[in-house]
Design an enzyme around this catalytic site. Structure first.
Site, PDB file in Angstrom:
ATOM      1  N   GLN A  38      42.735  30.351  43.326  1.00 23.33           N
ATOM      2  CA  GLN A  38      43.385  29.659  44.438  1.00 23.33           C
ATOM      3  C   GLN A  38      42.410  29.194  45.511  1.00 23.33           C
ATOM      4  O   GLN A  38      42.748  28.322  46.306  1.00 23.33           O
ATOM      5  CB  GLN A  38      44.463  30.567  45.054  1.00 23.33           C
ATOM      6  N   HIS A  58      44.661  20.141  34.117  1.00 22.35           N
ATOM      7  CA  HIS A  58      43.935  18.962  33.624  1.00 22.35           C
ATOM      8  C   HIS A  58      44.700  18.254  32.513  1.00 22.35           C
ATOM      9  O   HIS A  58      44.638  17.037  32.391  1.00 22.35           O
ATOM     10  CB  HIS A  58      42.538  19.361  33.124  1.00 22.35           C
ATOM     11  N   ASP A  71      40.221  22.585  41.117  1.00 21.41           N
ATOM     12  CA  ASP A  71      38.840  22.169  40.835  1.00 21.41           C
ATOM     13  C   ASP A  71      37.899  22.479  42.004  1.00 21.41           C
ATOM     14  O   ASP A  71      36.764  22.907  41.798  1.00 21.41           O
ATOM     15  CB  ASP A  71      38.769  20.666  40.542  1.00 21.41           C
ATOM     16  N   ARG A  96      41.240  41.775  50.088  1.00 27.25           N
ATOM     17  CA  ARG A  96      41.646  41.801  48.681  1.00 27.25           C
ATOM     18  C   ARG A  96      41.377  40.421  48.084  1.00 27.25           C
ATOM     19  O   ARG A  96      41.939  39.424  48.541  1.00 27.25           O
ATOM     20  CB  ARG A  96      43.136  42.148  48.581  1.00 27.25           C
ATOM     21  N   ASN A 185      47.520  41.662  38.885  1.00 26.26           N
ATOM     22  CA  ASN A 185      48.376  41.184  39.966  1.00 26.26           C
ATOM     23  C   ASN A 185      49.681  40.655  39.384  1.00 26.26           C
ATOM     24  O   ASN A 185      49.682  39.730  38.574  1.00 26.26           O
ATOM     25  CB  ASN A 185      47.689  40.039  40.715  1.00 26.26           C
ATOM     26  N   ASN A 329      53.776  43.839  45.942  1.00 31.60           N
ATOM     27  CA  ASN A 329      53.781  42.503  46.535  1.00 31.60           C
ATOM     28  C   ASN A 329      55.238  42.174  46.815  1.00 31.60           C
ATOM     29  O   ASN A 329      56.080  42.295  45.925  1.00 31.60           O
ATOM     30  CB  ASN A 329      53.257  41.453  45.549  1.00 31.60           C
TER      31      ASN A 329
END
Ligand code: NOJ
Length: 502
Positions: A38, A58, A71, A96, A185, A329
């Protein structure tokens, strides 16, 4: 807001005491989180190979809402010192972030190690150490090397070995600098969204089949990494290791309707319990209701074997207890409105195996369609975790709010404040053992299929500018005050002008 939603809000609000807690306990720690794909960018330089998100964005760019990709993202591969500066300004105890598997091991296996990738994380870790910011490192935050996906990814049992080898490499290389590890995660998002649906890469859409193959291998891979750390590395490195499980928390639309109450419990077992039950309960294995529902549906589909395989005794024991803390989370709560098959669900599917209809008709909306603001649901989730899993020590490993990127982000501040207040209530009134809190996220970043159209950051990032300038939002000031004083900021300037008392 519908009458059902108002009813639920009143009902869940009434569970919260009216004491006004503001101070966090001694030793409670605050951090922020990001994930490699990210923020890093540099998708094909310095030896990194393609991962599943590079591949998806892509080959099918239309699958990302605003046509962006990872990218360059926030260009943290080149600008990590700016990240560290922002972290220092926020005053966090820990950061984190995740390792990019494809940057460290371009083939996905340990036959090839990428020295430039290895050095990148050493540089980041050293810069954090200089500022006394503790690293919490996630080994896998959704960016599988494409070469391993080509073999089936987590649907292939070989992933248990490959993940253990990757973890082994990371513990050996970095374990002197990292004392807090997270294996996976949000396993639900990995298995259901990416294998059972098209919401995340690799978007296999193998609903009701691929999702369950994935969970089986992922839980084994997690357990193998845990045991490896526990037996080989912990004695010399003295750290801790856990998993971060996501919850959309399910509330019954009418808390007095016992059928809905029971169905909400089924939904929570399918969502959170799918990964938590095997690790955090005494009995281990998947939740009984999950095993039963899937077996029953598989029989009526004419299958000879349930789509969800059960763990044998060896694996039940091997997986049980393999997390030093429960990493949670949490973003939002949905309502369970009735029994039945969701009209939008495919067949077979995880949704149909639950057999409940859900609705989002509760709380204020955010920029994300799946996400409304229900802090009381967060408190209920935490109490449920205490009673379901024998009061485990908990780290909130993500919690945050999406908007379109405004700098005067009063709604984000209110979200943080209300969720932090919910934590204080469950610590003080219910004895839930929450030890730390991680805000999502340091800066606006590539929000998966939403691209940059949904923004969660403390810092705004201008992605039209190659320098990726970052600008602190008001919420950055709020968090800075929180970490400095270890109590909920009372400053009126964090409220919307119309809500200020003076
Ligand atoms: C959870 C995920 O771990 C993170 O990658 C994502 O950006 C946030 N949720 C917000 O959707």
């Amino acid at each position: 807001m519908s009458t059902v939603a108002i009813f639920v809000l009143l009902a869940v609000t009434s569970c919260v005491s009216h004491a006004h807690y503001t101070k966090f306990p001694e030793g409670f720690i605050f951090g922020v989180a990001t994930a490699a794909h990210q923020i890093e960018g540099a998708w094909n330089v310095s030896g990194k190979s393609e991962n599943v998100w590079d591949h998806l964005t892509h080959t099918k760019p239309w699958m990302v809402a605003d046509g962006t990709n990872g990218d360059i993202a926030c260009d943290s591969y080149n600008r990590y010192m700016e990240d560290v500066e922002e972290l220092t300004n926020l005053g966090v105890d820990f950061y984190r972030f995740s390792f990019s598997w494809a940057r460290l091991l371009p083939t996905g296996r340990i036959d090839q190690i990428n020295p430039e990738g290895v050095q990148y994380y050493h540089n980041l870790l050293d810069a954090l150490a200089e500022k006394n910011i503790e690293p919490f490192v996630t080994l896998f935050h959704w960016d599988l090397p494409q070469s391993l996906q080509d073999l089936g990814g987590f649907a292939n049992p070989i992933m248990v070995d490959y993940f253990r080898d990757y973890a082994d490499f990371c513990f050996r290389e970095y374990g002197d600098k990292i004392k807090s590890w997270i294996t996976f995660n949000e396993p639900y998002e990995i298995c259901e969204d990416a294998y059972g649906d098209i919401k995340k890469a690799p978007a296999l859409n193998s609903h009701g089949v691929g999702n369950y193959l994935c969970s089986h291998n992922l839980l084994k891979a997690h357990a193998e990494a845990y045991h490896l750390y526990n037996e080989t590395y912990r004695p010399k490195q003295n750290g801790r290791i856990m998993i971060s499980i996501n919850s959309i928390w399910y509330e019954p639309a009418d808390p007095n309707d016992s059928e809905l109450v029971a169905l909400a419990e089924v939904a929570n077992q399918f969502k959170f319990g799918w990964f938590a039950h095997p690790i955090f309960t005494e009995e281990g294995g998947y939740p009984a209701v999950m095993v039963e529902n899937v077996a029953q549906n598989s029989r009526s589909e004419g299958l000879t074997k349930p789509r969800l395989e059960q763990f044998d005794d060896y694996w039940i024991e091997r997986i049980k207890g393999t997390s030093d803390f429960l990493g949670i989370n949490h973003y939002t709560t949905h309502l369970v409105t009735g029994p039945g098959l969701d009209p939008n669900a495919k067949s077979p599917s995880w949704w149909n195996d639950i057999g409940a209809i859900t609705s989002l008709e509760v709380g204020e909306p955010t920029a994300s369609t799946w996400f409304r603001v229900v802090p009381t649901g967060f408190a209920n989730l935490l109490r449920w975790c205490k009673s379901s899993y024998n009061n485990p020590p908990i780290y909130i490993t993500e919690n945050g709010y999406s908007d379109r990127g405004t700098l005067e982000d009063y709604d984000r501040i209110k979200y943080f404040n209300d969720h932090l207040s919910a934590i204080l209530h469950v610590i003080n009134d219910d004895g839930v053992r929450v030890l730390g809190y991680t805000a999502w996220t340091l800066m606006d970043n590539f929000e998966w299929r939403a691209g940059f159209s949904e923004r969660f950051g403390f810092y705004h990032v201008d992605i039209t500018d190659p320098a990726r300038p970052r600008t602190a939002k008001l919420s950055a000031d709020y968090y800075k005050q929180l970490t400095a004083n270890r109590e909920l900021p009372q400053d009126e300037r964090f409220k919307k002008p119309s809500e200020r008392r003076y």
